[in-house]
Design an enzyme around this catalytic site. Structure first.
Site, PDB file in Angstrom:
ATOM      1  N   GLU A   2      -0.976 -73.661   2.372  1.00 52.32           N
ATOM      2  CA  GLU A   2       0.287 -73.070   2.831  1.00 52.32           C
ATOM      3  C   GLU A   2       0.389 -73.088   4.348  1.00 52.32           C
ATOM      4  O   GLU A   2       0.009 -72.114   5.013  1.00 52.32           O
ATOM      5  CB  GLU A   2       0.411 -71.617   2.349  1.00 52.32           C
ATOM      6  CG  GLU A   2       0.607 -71.471   0.869  1.00 52.32           C
ATOM      7  CD  GLU A   2       0.871 -70.022   0.448  1.00 52.32           C
ATOM      8  OE1 GLU A   2       0.779 -69.100   1.291  1.00 52.32           O
ATOM      9  OE2 GLU A   2       1.169 -69.816  -0.745  1.00 52.32           O
ATOM     10  N   GLU A   8       0.398 -72.993  -6.910  1.00 49.75           N
ATOM     11  CA  GLU A   8       0.087 -71.553  -6.904  1.00 49.75           C
ATOM     12  C   GLU A   8       1.360 -70.764  -7.175  1.00 49.75           C
ATOM     13  O   GLU A   8       2.402 -71.030  -6.589  1.00 49.75           O
ATOM     14  CB  GLU A   8      -0.482 -71.170  -5.532  1.00 49.75           C
ATOM     15  CG  GLU A   8      -1.040 -69.757  -5.474  1.00 49.75           C
ATOM     16  CD  GLU A   8      -1.496 -69.378  -4.063  1.00 49.75           C
ATOM     17  OE1 GLU A   8      -2.355 -70.079  -3.477  1.00 49.75           O
ATOM     18  OE2 GLU A   8      -0.957 -68.375  -3.542  1.00 49.75           O
TER      19      GLU A   8
HETATM   20  C1  IDC Z   1      -4.579 -63.448  -1.084  1.00 46.16           C
HETATM   21  C2  IDC Z   1      -5.564 -62.767  -2.006  1.00 46.16           C
HETATM   22  C3  IDC Z   1      -6.125 -61.550  -1.351  1.00 46.16           C
HETATM   23  C4  IDC Z   1      -6.703 -61.921   0.007  1.00 46.16           C
HETATM   24  C5  IDC Z   1      -5.689 -62.672   0.848  1.00 46.16           C
HETATM   25  C6  IDC Z   1      -6.310 -63.191   2.136  1.00 46.16           C
HETATM   26  O1  IDC Z   1      -4.916 -62.465  -3.227  1.00 46.16           O
HETATM   27  O2  IDC Z   1      -7.110 -60.942  -2.158  1.00 46.16           O
HETATM   28  O3  IDC Z   1      -7.082 -60.751   0.681  1.00 46.16           O
HETATM   29  O4  IDC Z   1      -5.197 -63.796   0.124  1.00 46.16           O
HETATM   30  O5  IDC Z   1      -5.336 -63.491   3.057  1.00 46.16           O
HETATM   31  C7  IDC Z   1      -0.764 -66.831  -1.015  1.00 46.16           C
HETATM   32  C8  IDC Z   1      -2.041 -67.459  -0.591  1.00 46.16           C
HETATM   33  C9  IDC Z   1      -3.227 -66.763  -1.209  1.00 46.16           C
HETATM   34  C10 IDC Z   1      -3.003 -65.250  -1.219  1.00 46.16           C
HETATM   35  C11 IDC Z   1      -1.841 -64.966  -2.170  1.00 46.16           C
HETATM   36  C12 IDC Z   1      -1.537 -63.485  -2.370  1.00 46.16           C
HETATM   37  O6  IDC Z   1      -2.088 -68.846  -0.880  1.00 46.16           O
HETATM   38  O7  IDC Z   1      -4.356 -67.089  -0.468  1.00 46.16           O
HETATM   39  O8  IDC Z   1      -4.174 -64.644  -1.718  1.00 46.16           O
HETATM   40  N1  IDC Z   1      -0.660 -65.676  -1.673  1.00 46.16           N
HETATM   41  O9  IDC Z   1      -1.232 -62.878  -1.153  1.00 46.16           O
HETATM   42  N2  IDC Z   1       0.447 -67.285  -0.760  1.00 46.16           N
HETATM   43  C13 IDC Z   1       1.347 -66.404  -1.233  1.00 46.16           C
HETATM   44  C14 IDC Z   1       0.653 -65.363  -1.823  1.00 46.16           C
END
Ligand code: IDC
Length: 354
Positions: free
Chosen positions: A178, A273
């Protein structure tokens, strides 16, 4: 013993032998499922127009689950063959995504143990292959925003991966999860062209997925479509990322229209995702919005991967925080999101046949 009973005896020995043989055979087949897995049936995937297609050129849809970061304690333990087998046999999953953060939490480029992380990815690919499942190798760009921040490391990593996995028909490369912050589509394109070339030095065919502006929303704001309007040219088997979170108002408001626009422009997209939660990964989940999303994705045969296979205490996690099991989960081991996803995937697997 008369002649009749000797013949009877021979017949019963033969029958027992046949029975044992077929049982042994069934158990061998059910472990590797050589004749009936997604991979054995659909083989190497490629991109035709806007669609992901199988070895016969037929449209094919991946029902996938993404790990949490494999560099996190809440992600790594689930990279095991029994877990993937549970997903395949009980959830109707045919693909996994191995998410390796580049920065957060001892990421690959910020102090993580590179050799160990690569071994985890290699093992994940191998388990998936043995189970006849597809696997995405995800270079999980997030905190740094601009993927060019680690361009050289990305090239090194994908060189090693492409050399190693060029003959693995189940592998898909995702080169930047992303991009966000100030990363424009032209920044991303410049990065992508270099990394794609690097992969193609070794792996000439595998599908490569390119992340898109603003956390992979196909454009830099709610209504812009820079990616569909200016895709990368000169390479085959390239797709583009769309991510959505069903609990996030703006995603439901803007992104379905971008899917329609992308289809109109024949842009091949993959949802590598999505989550049921808000974009933060925590808060109220929305199965109602997820229902609508599934309808849209199925209409266009768009593949999807749910975030995430973890018991971390956040609502996007598919496992309940209370379970410590690393495979073989019962329904009571699943979170609300996990129960919904399992039900929806199983339904779709039945419809798709495999
Ligand atoms: C989130 C995880 C969380 C962690 C965080 C780190 O769920 O536990 O603390 O990342 O920054 C994304 C991202 C993905 C995110 C997820 C939810 O690709 O890494 O994971 N998310 O926030 N994009 C949109 C949502």
């Amino acid at each position: 013993m008369n002649k009749k009973s000797i013949i009877k005896r021979i017949w019963s020995v033969l029958l027992i032998f046949l029975l044992v043989f077929s049982l042994v055979n069934v158990s061998v087949v059910s472990d590797t499922q050589a004749a009936s897995t997604s991979l054995s049936k659909h083989g190497r995937l490629s991109v035709k127009g806007a669609d992901l297609v199988d070895k016969n050129g037929k449209k094919f849809q991946l029902r996938g689950i993404s790990t949490h970061g494999i560099n996190w304690d809440v992600g790594e333990p689930y990279v095991n063959k029994a877990a993937f087998k549970t997903l395949r046999d009980k959830w109707g999953v045919n693909a996994v995504r191995l998410a390796m953060y580049t920065e957060e939490y001892n990421g690959y480029c910020t102090g993580g143990d590179k050799a160990k992380l690569r071994a985890l990815v290699d093992n994940g690919v191998k388990y998936a292959k043995e189970l006849g499942m597809y696997a995405i190798i995800d270079w999980h760009v997030l905190k740094e925003g601009n993927p060019n921040a680690h361009l050289n490391e990305a090239k090194d990593f994908f060189t090693i991966m492409a050399k190693k996995h060029k003959n693995d028909k189940n592998v898909i490369y995702e080169i930047c999860n992303e991009p966000n912050g100030g990363a424009s589509w032209s920044d991303i394109k410049s990065y992508a062209k270099q990394v794609i070339k690097t992969i193609r030095n070794y792996d000439k065919k595998a599908v490569i997925i390119v992340g898109t502006p603003t956390w992979s929303q196909l454009g830099s704001d709610g209504t812009s479509n820079e990616v569909a309007d200016g895709p990368i040219t000169g390479f085959k088997n390239i797709m583009y990322t769309l991510h959505f979170y069903a609990g996030e108002w703006s995603h439901n408001e803007y992104l379905p229209k971008k899917v329609e626009y992308a289809r109109k422009k024949k842009l091949p997209i993959m949802v590598t995702e999505f989550g049921l939660s808000p974009a933060s990964g925590d808060g109220d989940i929305s199965t109602g919005n997820a229902d609508k999303w599934f309808k849209l994705l199925d209409k266009y045969n768009i593949s999807y991967f749910c975030w995430s296979l973890s018991n971390k205490n956040e609502s996007a996690s598919l496992l309940a925080p209370s379970t410590s099991k690393k495979s073989g989960w019962k329904n009571s081991d699943l979170s609300a999101a996990g129960k919904y996803i399992k039900k929806e995937y199983v339904k779709r697997k039945k419809k798709a046949g495999i």
